[in-house]
Design an enzyme around this catalytic site. Structure first.
Site, PDB file in Angstrom:
ATOM      1  N   LYS A 173      -9.822  44.806  45.502  1.00 27.09           N
ATOM      2  CA  LYS A 173      -8.835  43.804  45.918  1.00 27.09           C
ATOM      3  C   LYS A 173      -9.422  42.887  46.986  1.00 27.09           C
ATOM      4  O   LYS A 173      -9.209  41.677  46.963  1.00 27.09           O
ATOM      5  CB  LYS A 173      -7.550  44.475  46.380  1.00 27.09           C
ATOM      6  N   LYS A 211      -1.070  44.727  33.911  1.00 25.15           N
ATOM      7  CA  LYS A 211      -0.055  43.741  34.326  1.00 25.15           C
ATOM      8  C   LYS A 211      -0.714  42.565  35.019  1.00 25.15           C
ATOM      9  O   LYS A 211      -0.269  41.424  34.916  1.00 25.15           O
ATOM     10  CB  LYS A 211       0.918  44.376  35.314  1.00 25.15           C
ATOM     11  N   LYS A 270      -9.384  45.493  29.898  1.00 22.60           N
ATOM     12  CA  LYS A 270      -8.414  46.564  30.116  1.00 22.60           C
ATOM     13  C   LYS A 270      -7.000  45.973  30.138  1.00 22.60           C
ATOM     14  O   LYS A 270      -6.788  44.942  30.790  1.00 22.60           O
ATOM     15  CB  LYS A 270      -8.714  47.241  31.464  1.00 22.60           C
TER      16      LYS A 270
END
Ligand code: ADP
Ligand code: TRP
Length: 327
Positions: A110, A192, A189
Protein backbone atom coordinates in the site's frame (compact mmCIF):
# COMPACT_ATOMS: atom_id res chain seq x y z
CA UNK A 1 -10.89 -27.79 16.42
CA UNK A 2 -11.82 -24.16 16.77
CA UNK A 3 -11.93 -22.49 13.34
CA UNK A 4 -12.09 -18.72 12.93
CA UNK A 5 -12.01 -16.30 10.03
CA UNK A 6 -13.15 -12.83 9.08
CA UNK A 7 -14.18 -11.04 5.91
CA UNK A 8 -14.00 -7.29 5.52
CA UNK A 9 -17.15 -5.47 4.42
CA UNK A 10 -15.14 -3.29 2.06
CA UNK A 11 -17.06 -4.01 -1.17
CA UNK A 12 -19.42 -6.50 -2.78
CA UNK A 13 -18.18 -10.07 -2.42
CA UNK A 14 -16.99 -11.77 -5.60
CA UNK A 15 -16.14 -15.20 -7.00
CA UNK A 16 -12.55 -14.93 -5.67
CA UNK A 17 -13.79 -14.29 -2.12
CA UNK A 18 -16.13 -17.27 -2.39
CA UNK A 19 -13.67 -19.79 -3.82
CA UNK A 20 -10.72 -18.52 -1.77
CA UNK A 21 -12.48 -18.02 1.56
CA UNK A 22 -16.24 -18.39 2.11
CA UNK A 23 -16.58 -21.80 0.46
CA UNK A 24 -14.16 -23.42 2.86
CA UNK A 25 -15.59 -21.48 5.81
CA UNK A 26 -18.97 -23.03 5.09
CA UNK A 27 -17.53 -26.52 4.59
CA UNK A 28 -15.60 -26.32 7.86
CA UNK A 29 -18.73 -25.54 9.90
CA UNK A 30 -19.71 -29.23 9.81
CA UNK A 31 -16.93 -30.85 11.81
CA UNK A 32 -15.59 -27.94 13.85
CA UNK A 33 -16.48 -25.23 16.26
CA UNK A 34 -16.66 -22.41 13.72
CA UNK A 35 -16.55 -18.63 14.27
CA UNK A 36 -16.88 -16.21 11.35
CA UNK A 37 -17.11 -12.48 11.67
CA UNK A 38 -17.63 -9.39 9.57
CA UNK A 39 -14.44 -7.37 10.04
CA UNK A 40 -16.00 -3.92 10.18
CA UNK A 41 -13.26 -2.38 12.38
CA UNK A 42 -10.72 -3.41 9.74
CA UNK A 43 -12.82 -1.86 6.98
CA UNK A 44 -12.60 1.55 8.64
CA UNK A 45 -9.09 1.73 7.15
CA UNK A 46 -10.67 2.01 3.67
CA UNK A 47 -14.43 2.67 3.95
CA UNK A 48 -15.06 6.01 5.63
CA UNK A 49 -18.71 6.50 4.84
CA UNK A 50 -21.08 5.38 7.62
CA UNK A 51 -24.05 4.57 5.40
CA UNK A 52 -21.91 2.52 3.03
CA UNK A 53 -20.21 0.62 5.85
CA UNK A 54 -23.59 -0.26 7.37
CA UNK A 55 -24.92 -1.46 4.00
CA UNK A 56 -21.80 -3.50 3.21
CA UNK A 57 -21.84 -5.09 6.68
CA UNK A 58 -25.43 -6.19 6.18
CA UNK A 59 -24.53 -7.50 2.70
CA UNK A 60 -21.75 -9.74 4.01
CA UNK A 61 -24.14 -11.24 6.60
CA UNK A 62 -26.72 -11.93 3.87
CA UNK A 63 -24.06 -13.41 1.58
CA UNK A 64 -22.83 -15.85 4.23
CA UNK A 65 -26.34 -16.99 5.14
CA UNK A 66 -27.47 -17.28 1.52
CA UNK A 67 -24.39 -19.33 0.63
CA UNK A 68 -25.13 -21.88 3.33
CA UNK A 69 -23.75 -20.72 6.67
CA UNK A 70 -25.92 -22.44 9.25
CA UNK A 71 -26.28 -20.31 12.40
CA UNK A 72 -27.03 -23.46 14.43
CA UNK A 73 -23.59 -24.77 13.52
CA UNK A 74 -21.37 -21.73 13.03
CA UNK A 75 -21.26 -18.51 14.96
CA UNK A 76 -21.65 -15.44 12.70
CA UNK A 77 -21.12 -11.99 14.20
CA UNK A 78 -19.90 -8.44 13.72
CA UNK A 79 -16.33 -7.79 14.87
CA UNK A 80 -17.43 -4.57 16.59
CA UNK A 81 -19.83 -6.48 18.85
CA UNK A 82 -16.76 -7.78 20.67
CA UNK A 83 -15.10 -4.49 21.72
CA UNK A 84 -12.61 -6.51 23.79
CA UNK A 85 -10.66 -7.12 20.55
CA UNK A 86 -9.68 -3.45 20.55
CA UNK A 87 -8.46 -3.72 24.12
CA UNK A 88 -6.44 -6.81 23.25
CA UNK A 89 -5.03 -5.01 20.19
CA UNK A 90 -3.54 -2.42 22.51
CA UNK A 91 -2.13 -5.01 24.90
CA UNK A 92 -0.56 -7.01 22.05
CA UNK A 93 0.92 -3.84 20.56
CA UNK A 94 2.85 -3.28 23.78
CA UNK A 95 4.71 -6.60 23.38
CA UNK A 96 5.22 -6.34 19.61
CA UNK A 97 8.20 -4.63 17.99
CA UNK A 98 7.33 -2.11 15.30
CA UNK A 99 9.88 -3.82 13.00
CA UNK A 100 7.52 -6.81 12.72
CA UNK A 101 4.73 -4.59 11.44
CA UNK A 102 7.03 -2.79 9.00
CA UNK A 103 7.70 -6.14 7.32
CA UNK A 104 4.00 -6.74 6.49
CA UNK A 105 3.64 -7.21 2.70
CA UNK A 106 0.16 -5.74 2.54
CA UNK A 107 1.37 -2.59 4.33
CA UNK A 108 4.46 -2.30 2.13
CA UNK A 109 2.34 -2.78 -1.03
CA UNK A 110 0.00 0.00 0.00
CA UNK A 111 2.86 2.36 0.80
CA UNK A 112 4.46 1.51 -2.58
CA UNK A 113 1.16 2.47 -4.26
CA UNK A 114 1.49 5.91 -2.68
CA UNK A 115 -1.29 5.48 -0.09
CA UNK A 116 -0.66 7.63 2.98
CA UNK A 117 -0.85 5.15 5.81
CA UNK A 118 -2.99 5.80 8.86
CA UNK A 119 -1.95 4.29 12.20
CA UNK A 120 -4.93 1.96 11.66
CA UNK A 121 -3.44 0.58 8.47
CA UNK A 122 -0.06 0.13 10.15
CA UNK A 123 -1.60 -1.65 13.15
CA UNK A 124 -4.02 -3.72 11.02
CA UNK A 125 -2.12 -7.02 11.68
CA UNK A 126 -2.30 -6.45 15.45
CA UNK A 127 -6.08 -6.11 15.29
CA UNK A 128 -6.17 -9.27 13.19
CA UNK A 129 -3.98 -11.08 15.74
CA UNK A 130 -6.35 -9.97 18.52
CA UNK A 131 -9.31 -11.32 16.48
CA UNK A 132 -7.64 -14.70 16.24
CA UNK A 133 -6.13 -15.00 19.72
CA UNK A 134 -9.12 -13.77 21.69
CA UNK A 135 -11.03 -16.96 20.78
CA UNK A 136 -8.00 -19.26 21.17
CA UNK A 137 -8.51 -20.25 17.52
CA UNK A 138 -6.67 -23.32 16.24
CA UNK A 139 -7.29 -22.96 12.50
CA UNK A 140 -7.63 -19.81 10.39
CA UNK A 141 -8.87 -20.52 6.85
CA UNK A 142 -7.72 -17.66 4.58
CA UNK A 143 -6.43 -16.89 1.09
CA UNK A 144 -2.70 -16.74 0.30
CA UNK A 145 -2.49 -12.97 0.87
CA UNK A 146 -3.43 -13.37 4.55
CA UNK A 147 -0.94 -16.08 5.48
CA UNK A 148 1.73 -13.62 6.59
CA UNK A 149 -0.76 -12.01 8.96
CA UNK A 150 -1.42 -15.39 10.58
CA UNK A 151 2.34 -15.93 10.94
CA UNK A 152 2.61 -12.53 12.62
CA UNK A 153 -0.19 -13.64 14.95
CA UNK A 154 1.86 -16.69 15.94
CA UNK A 155 4.75 -14.33 16.78
CA UNK A 156 2.55 -12.02 18.85
CA UNK A 157 1.07 -14.95 20.81
CA UNK A 158 4.59 -16.03 21.66
CA UNK A 159 5.74 -12.50 22.59
CA UNK A 160 2.88 -12.23 25.08
CA UNK A 161 3.35 -15.71 26.53
CA UNK A 162 7.12 -15.13 26.88
CA UNK A 163 6.84 -11.63 28.31
CA UNK A 164 4.45 -12.75 31.03
CA UNK A 165 5.76 -16.29 31.39
CA UNK A 166 2.32 -17.80 30.76
CA UNK A 167 0.39 -19.98 28.27
CA UNK A 168 -2.58 -17.69 27.72
CA UNK A 169 -2.56 -17.90 23.91
CA UNK A 170 -2.54 -20.98 21.68
CA UNK A 171 -0.68 -21.05 18.36
CA UNK A 172 -3.08 -20.68 15.40
CA UNK A 173 -2.36 -22.22 11.98
CA UNK A 174 -3.43 -20.81 8.61
CA UNK A 175 -5.36 -23.11 6.29
CA UNK A 176 -5.29 -22.54 2.54
CA UNK A 177 -7.87 -23.73 0.06
CA UNK A 178 -6.82 -25.28 -3.27
CA UNK A 179 -8.46 -22.49 -5.27
CA UNK A 180 -5.35 -20.34 -4.52
CA UNK A 181 -5.77 -17.29 -6.68
CA UNK A 182 -8.91 -16.77 -8.76
CA UNK A 183 -8.24 -14.58 -11.81
CA UNK A 184 -10.42 -11.60 -12.62
CA UNK A 185 -11.98 -10.78 -16.00
CA UNK A 186 -8.70 -9.11 -17.04
CA UNK A 187 -6.49 -12.04 -15.99
CA UNK A 188 -4.98 -10.32 -12.90
CA UNK A 189 -5.97 -11.55 -9.41
CA UNK A 190 -9.69 -10.93 -8.95
CA UNK A 191 -9.97 -8.10 -6.42
CA UNK A 192 -12.39 -5.36 -5.41
CA UNK A 193 -9.55 -2.89 -5.86
CA UNK A 194 -8.95 -3.78 -9.56
CA UNK A 195 -12.52 -3.45 -10.85
CA UNK A 196 -12.19 -6.90 -12.45
CA UNK A 197 -14.57 -8.93 -10.30
CA UNK A 198 -17.56 -11.12 -11.02
CA UNK A 199 -19.80 -10.27 -8.08
CA UNK A 200 -21.61 -13.16 -6.42
CA UNK A 201 -25.00 -11.50 -6.21
CA UNK A 202 -25.36 -9.05 -9.07
CA UNK A 203 -28.47 -9.39 -11.27
CA UNK A 204 -28.32 -12.34 -13.72
CA UNK A 205 -28.20 -9.88 -16.63
CA UNK A 206 -25.25 -7.89 -15.28
CA UNK A 207 -23.42 -11.07 -14.26
CA UNK A 208 -23.77 -12.44 -17.77
CA UNK A 209 -22.54 -9.19 -19.28
CA UNK A 210 -19.54 -9.27 -16.99
CA UNK A 211 -18.72 -12.87 -17.93
CA UNK A 212 -19.08 -12.07 -21.64
CA UNK A 213 -16.50 -9.30 -21.17
CA UNK A 214 -13.71 -11.62 -19.89
CA UNK A 215 -10.60 -10.66 -21.84
CA UNK A 216 -9.40 -13.12 -24.51
CA UNK A 217 -6.81 -13.06 -27.30
CA UNK A 218 -7.72 -12.82 -30.99
CA UNK A 219 -7.09 -16.45 -32.04
CA UNK A 220 -9.64 -17.25 -34.80
CA UNK A 221 -12.41 -19.71 -33.98
CA UNK A 222 -11.06 -22.50 -36.20
CA UNK A 223 -7.53 -22.46 -34.70
CA UNK A 224 -6.41 -24.67 -31.81
CA UNK A 225 -6.09 -22.79 -28.50
CA UNK A 226 -4.03 -23.25 -25.35
CA UNK A 227 -6.43 -23.63 -22.38
CA UNK A 228 -3.60 -22.88 -19.95
CA UNK A 229 -3.29 -19.36 -21.35
CA UNK A 230 -6.99 -18.49 -21.42
CA UNK A 231 -8.77 -16.42 -18.74
CA UNK A 232 -12.15 -17.87 -19.65
CA UNK A 233 -10.87 -21.41 -19.21
CA UNK A 234 -9.24 -20.47 -15.89
CA UNK A 235 -12.63 -19.40 -14.53
CA UNK A 236 -14.52 -22.22 -16.29
CA UNK A 237 -12.40 -24.90 -14.61
CA UNK A 238 -13.30 -23.54 -11.16
CA UNK A 239 -17.02 -24.05 -11.80
CA UNK A 240 -17.24 -27.13 -14.04
CA UNK A 241 -17.06 -30.85 -13.17
CA UNK A 242 -13.80 -32.71 -13.81
CA UNK A 243 -15.29 -34.53 -16.86
CA UNK A 244 -16.47 -31.28 -18.38
CA UNK A 245 -13.08 -29.67 -17.82
CA UNK A 246 -11.36 -32.57 -19.56
CA UNK A 247 -13.74 -32.39 -22.53
CA UNK A 248 -13.32 -28.62 -22.80
CA UNK A 249 -9.53 -28.94 -22.59
CA UNK A 250 -9.61 -31.31 -25.59
CA UNK A 251 -11.97 -29.00 -27.52
CA UNK A 252 -9.58 -26.06 -27.02
CA UNK A 253 -6.63 -28.02 -28.34
CA UNK A 254 -8.57 -29.36 -31.32
CA UNK A 255 -9.72 -25.98 -32.64
CA UNK A 256 -13.13 -24.91 -33.94
CA UNK A 257 -14.26 -23.56 -30.55
CA UNK A 258 -15.19 -19.88 -30.08
CA UNK A 259 -14.41 -18.07 -26.84
CA UNK A 260 -17.98 -16.73 -26.91
CA UNK A 261 -19.38 -20.25 -26.53
CA UNK A 262 -17.13 -20.99 -23.55
CA UNK A 263 -18.20 -17.72 -21.93
CA UNK A 264 -21.86 -18.69 -22.38
CA UNK A 265 -21.16 -21.99 -20.64
CA UNK A 266 -19.39 -20.14 -17.79
CA UNK A 267 -22.48 -17.93 -17.42
CA UNK A 268 -24.71 -21.03 -17.22
CA UNK A 269 -22.46 -22.71 -14.67
CA UNK A 270 -22.35 -19.53 -12.59
CA UNK A 271 -26.14 -19.41 -12.60
CA UNK A 272 -26.40 -23.11 -11.66
CA UNK A 273 -23.96 -22.55 -8.78
CA UNK A 274 -25.24 -19.24 -7.39
CA UNK A 275 -28.85 -18.95 -8.72
CA UNK A 276 -30.45 -20.80 -5.77
CA UNK A 277 -28.35 -18.78 -3.28
CA UNK A 278 -29.49 -15.55 -4.97
CA UNK A 279 -33.09 -16.56 -4.35
CA UNK A 280 -32.38 -17.41 -0.71
CA UNK A 281 -30.64 -14.07 -0.35
CA UNK A 282 -33.76 -12.21 -1.53
CA UNK A 283 -35.82 -14.04 1.11
CA UNK A 284 -33.28 -13.27 3.83
CA UNK A 285 -33.09 -9.62 2.85
CA UNK A 286 -36.86 -9.39 3.32
CA UNK A 287 -36.41 -10.49 6.94
CA UNK A 288 -33.82 -8.16 8.48
CA UNK A 289 -34.92 -9.03 12.03
CA UNK A 290 -33.90 -12.63 11.50
CA UNK A 291 -30.46 -11.59 10.23
CA UNK A 292 -30.04 -9.25 13.20
CA UNK A 293 -31.02 -12.07 15.58
CA UNK A 294 -28.39 -14.35 14.02
CA UNK A 295 -25.68 -11.69 14.45
CA UNK A 296 -26.74 -10.90 18.01
CA UNK A 297 -26.77 -14.53 19.04
CA UNK A 298 -23.39 -15.09 17.36
CA UNK A 299 -21.91 -12.10 19.18
CA UNK A 300 -23.25 -13.33 22.51
CA UNK A 301 -21.58 -16.73 22.06
CA UNK A 302 -18.30 -15.23 20.82
CA UNK A 303 -18.17 -12.60 23.54
CA UNK A 304 -18.52 -15.17 26.30
CA UNK A 305 -15.26 -16.75 25.14
CA UNK A 306 -13.56 -13.38 24.52
CA UNK A 307 -14.31 -12.27 28.08
CA UNK A 308 -12.92 -15.46 29.58
CA UNK A 309 -9.70 -15.11 27.60
CA UNK A 310 -9.41 -11.42 28.52
CA UNK A 311 -9.72 -12.35 32.20
CA UNK A 312 -6.64 -14.56 31.73
CA UNK A 313 -4.87 -11.75 29.85
CA UNK A 314 -5.60 -9.28 32.67
CA UNK A 315 -4.44 -11.76 35.25
CA UNK A 316 -1.21 -12.44 33.34
CA UNK A 317 -0.23 -8.82 32.78
CA UNK A 318 -1.53 -7.22 35.97
CA UNK A 319 -4.46 -5.17 34.73
CA UNK A 320 -6.99 -4.91 37.53
CA UNK A 321 -10.69 -4.23 37.18
CA UNK A 322 -12.92 -2.23 39.48
CA UNK A 323 -16.63 -3.00 39.58
CA UNK A 324 -17.43 -0.24 37.11
CA UNK A 325 -15.71 -2.03 34.21
CA UNK A 326 -18.23 -4.87 34.50
CA UNK A 327 -15.68 -7.51 33.53
P1 ADP B 1 -10.23 -8.17 -2.18
O1 ADP B 1 -8.85 -8.43 -2.76
O2 ADP B 1 -11.29 -8.30 -3.22
O3 ADP B 1 -10.32 -6.86 -1.43
P2 ADP B 1 -10.17 -9.35 0.45
O4 ADP B 1 -8.75 -8.90 0.65
O5 ADP B 1 -11.26 -8.66 1.22
O6 ADP B 1 -10.51 -9.32 -1.13
O7 ADP B 1 -10.23 -10.91 0.73
C1 ADP B 1 -11.19 -11.62 1.51
C2 ADP B 1 -10.83 -13.10 1.46
O8 ADP B 1 -10.99 -13.59 0.11
C3 ADP B 1 -9.37 -13.39 1.85
O9 ADP B 1 -9.29 -14.60 2.59
C4 ADP B 1 -8.66 -13.50 0.51
O10 ADP B 1 -7.50 -14.30 0.56
C5 ADP B 1 -9.76 -14.15 -0.37
N1 ADP B 1 -9.59 -13.72 -1.78
C6 ADP B 1 -9.74 -12.47 -2.27
N2 ADP B 1 -9.53 -12.42 -3.61
C7 ADP B 1 -9.21 -13.69 -3.97
C8 ADP B 1 -8.87 -14.30 -5.24
N3 ADP B 1 -8.84 -13.61 -6.37
N4 ADP B 1 -8.60 -15.62 -5.24
C9 ADP B 1 -8.64 -16.36 -4.09
N5 ADP B 1 -8.96 -15.84 -2.87
C10 ADP B 1 -9.24 -14.53 -2.81
N1 TRP C 1 -7.62 -9.26 6.99
C1 TRP C 1 -8.59 -10.21 6.50
C2 TRP C 1 -8.87 -9.93 5.00
O1 TRP C 1 -8.71 -8.83 4.54
C3 TRP C 1 -9.87 -10.11 7.28
C4 TRP C 1 -9.64 -10.48 8.71
C5 TRP C 1 -9.66 -9.63 9.78
C6 TRP C 1 -9.36 -11.79 9.22
N2 TRP C 1 -9.42 -10.31 10.93
C7 TRP C 1 -9.23 -11.63 10.62
C8 TRP C 1 -9.21 -13.04 8.62
C9 TRP C 1 -8.93 -12.73 11.44
C10 TRP C 1 -8.93 -14.14 9.44
C11 TRP C 1 -8.79 -13.98 10.85
O2 TRP C 1 -9.28 -10.83 4.30
Amino acid sequence: MRVLSGVQPSGKLHLGNYLGALKQHIELQHDNEAFYFIANYHSLTTVQDAERLRALTRDVALDYLALGLDPDKACLFRQSDIPEVCELTWILSTVTGEGLLRRAHSYKDKIAKGITASMGLFCYPVLMAADILIYRSDIVPVGQDQVQHVEMTQDMAQYFNNTYDCEVFVRPEARLDEACVVPGIDGQKMSKSYDNTIELFDTPKKTRKRIMSIKTDSTPVEDPKDPEKCNVFAIFRLLASREEVEAMDAAYRKGGLGYGDVKKRVAELFEETFGPARERRVELAANPDHVEDVLTDGARRARTIARQVMADVHQACGIMASKITNR
